[in-house]
Design a protein around this motif. Structure first.
Motif, short mmCIF file in Angstrom:
data_model
loop_
_atom_site.label_atom_id
_atom_site.label_comp_id
_atom_site.label_asym_id
_atom_site.label_seq_id
_atom_site.Cartn_x
_atom_site.Cartn_y
_atom_site.Cartn_z
N VAL A 146 0.84 -1.20 0.00
CA VAL A 146 0.00 0.00 0.00
C VAL A 146 0.87 1.25 0.00
CG1 VAL A 146 -1.76 1.31 1.26
CG2 VAL A 146 -1.84 -1.19 1.24
N ILE A 147 0.60 2.16 -0.89
CA ILE A 147 1.27 3.45 -0.91
C ILE A 147 0.45 4.44 -0.09
CG2 ILE A 147 1.92 5.41 -2.37
CD1 ILE A 147 2.70 3.45 -4.53
N VAL A 148 1.12 5.14 0.82
CA VAL A 148 0.46 6.10 1.71
C VAL A 148 1.12 7.47 1.54
CG1 VAL A 148 -0.04 6.69 4.11
CG2 VAL A 148 -0.09 4.29 3.38
N SER A 159 5.11 7.01 1.18
CA SER A 159 5.77 5.85 1.78
C SER A 159 5.07 4.59 1.31
CB SER A 159 5.73 5.95 3.31
OG SER A 159 6.42 7.10 3.76
N VAL A 160 5.73 3.45 1.52
CA VAL A 160 5.19 2.17 1.07
C VAL A 160 5.04 1.25 2.28
CG1 VAL A 160 5.44 0.22 -0.50
CG2 VAL A 160 6.36 2.47 -1.15
N VAL A 161 3.84 0.72 2.48
CA VAL A 161 3.55 -0.18 3.59
C VAL A 161 3.44 -1.60 3.04
CG1 VAL A 161 1.93 -0.74 5.43
CG2 VAL A 161 2.34 1.65 4.82
N VAL A 162 4.26 -2.50 3.57
CA VAL A 162 4.31 -3.89 3.11
C VAL A 162 3.85 -4.79 4.24
CG1 VAL A 162 5.76 -5.72 2.16
CG2 VAL A 162 6.24 -3.32 1.58
N HIS A 195 4.19 18.75 18.07
CA HIS A 195 3.66 18.69 16.71
C HIS A 195 4.18 17.45 16.01
CE1 HIS A 195 2.58 19.87 12.62
NE2 HIS A 195 3.82 19.60 12.27
N HIS A 196 3.32 16.80 15.26
CA HIS A 196 3.72 15.69 14.42
C HIS A 196 2.83 15.68 13.19
CE1 HIS A 196 0.46 13.99 16.92
NE2 HIS A 196 0.14 13.36 15.83
N PRO A 197 3.33 15.15 12.06
CA PRO A 197 2.50 15.12 10.86
C PRO A 197 1.24 14.29 11.09
CG PRO A 197 4.79 14.59 10.35
CD PRO A 197 4.67 14.57 11.83
N VAL A 198 0.15 14.71 10.50
CA VAL A 198 -1.12 13.99 10.71
C VAL A 198 -1.05 12.57 10.16
CG1 VAL A 198 -2.51 16.08 10.78
CG2 VAL A 198 -2.07 14.99 8.57
N TRP A 199 -0.20 12.35 9.14
CA TRP A 199 -0.13 11.01 8.55
C TRP A 199 0.59 10.00 9.44
CZ3 TRP A 199 4.98 10.22 8.28
CH2 TRP A 199 5.82 11.30 7.97
N ILE A 200 1.28 10.45 10.48
CA ILE A 200 1.88 9.51 11.43
C ILE A 200 0.80 8.58 11.99
CG2 ILE A 200 2.83 9.34 13.77
CD1 ILE A 200 5.04 9.78 11.93
N ASP A 201 -0.38 9.12 12.27
CA ASP A 201 -1.47 8.31 12.78
C ASP A 201 -1.81 7.18 11.80
OD1 ASP A 201 -1.38 10.47 14.49
OD2 ASP A 201 -3.53 10.87 14.45
N ARG A 202 -1.81 7.51 10.51
CA ARG A 202 -2.16 6.49 9.50
C ARG A 202 -1.09 5.41 9.44
NH1 ARG A 202 -5.13 2.88 7.76
NH2 ARG A 202 -5.10 2.41 5.52
N LEU A 203 0.18 5.78 9.44
CA LEU A 203 1.25 4.77 9.40
C LEU A 203 1.19 3.87 10.63
CD1 LEU A 203 4.44 6.54 7.99
CD2 LEU A 203 2.73 5.17 6.78
N LEU A 204 0.99 4.46 11.81
CA LEU A 204 0.96 3.66 13.03
C LEU A 204 -0.27 2.76 13.09
CD1 LEU A 204 2.24 6.26 15.66
CD2 LEU A 204 3.52 4.43 14.50
#
Length: 230
Positions: A146-148, A159-162, A195-204
């Protein structure tokens, strides 16, 4: 179906000048790609450093040719069926012309930016045989891959999630310059401070077992938010 394997590809290194490190000293950084061995076909995430006189003078790159780098990782140029660039700066798409005809997955916004900015090398973007698969957000390009979008370094960074049987590996490219910076953002997210990027939540949310980077040999692992050499 066989499991998915992720292998690091050593593409050389470059010297980031002191003006870009925020310190008084230059810093040597590796350039790393990642080979995703999927039962449907091999995916290469990032292809190495392109050549340009100004780039060479500024960054003093030491390149490992793509064919040699892939051979060390157990593959050949002709084996690669898909390409993903985390973004389209010279040190991530330099080998794309050698893979002409393969689909290159990129965010539509990244490709548009690459064609209009002074921070890319045009002949690496629209080279003969270039074939882009333009994405508008998250996409599963192969089962379990999955590409995020992870914007920041560039607006279209991805990024790429495998997903493997033993856990998930995130190929985070240059979402962060190193694993320690990623750790800081993870801790910020968990503590609910700073502060952290909002997409950190998605990766985690993928519960990654490892997160790997384009310019750092260290690997982020969960639990104690530690980094480990690899």
């Amino acid at each position: 179906m066989a499991d998915i394997v992720v292998r690091r590809v050593d593409l050389g290194y470059f010297v980031r000048p002191a003006s870009e490190t925020g310190t008084e000293h230059a810093r040597v950084e590796p350039t790393l790609g990642y080979l995703i061995e999927h039962p449907i076909g091999l995916v290469l995430v990032d292809t190495g450093m392109g050549r340009h006189p100004e780039v060479d003078a500024h960054y003093r790159p030491r390149r490992i040719p793509l064919t040699a780098a892939l051979r060390t990782a157990g593959a050949k140029l002709d084996d690669i069926e898909y390409v993903v660039n985390c973004h389209l700066h010279f040190d991530h798409c330099g080998g794309n012309p050698e893979l002409a005809g393969r689909p290159v997955f990129t965010q539509r916004s990244e490709l548009s930016l690459a064609r209009t900015t002074e921070h890319t090398i045009p002949e690496l973007i629209d080279h003969p045989g270039a074939r882009y698969e333009e994405l508008d957000g998250e996409a599963e390009i192969l089962p379990g891959v999955v590409i995020v979008p992870t914007p920041g370094h560039t607006a279209g960074h991805q990024s790429v999630v495998v997903t493997r049987r033993d856990g998930t590996i995130v190929v985070a490219g240059q979402s962060h310059d190193n694993a320690s910076l990623f750790t800081g953002d993870v801790l910020s997210q968990r503590a609910g401070v700073g502060h952290h990027p909002v997409w950190i939540d998605r990766l985690l949310a993928f519960d990654p077992r490892q997160v790997v980077f384009a310019h750092d040999n260290a690997v982020w692992t969960p639990g104690t938010s530690q980094v480990s050499a690899s």
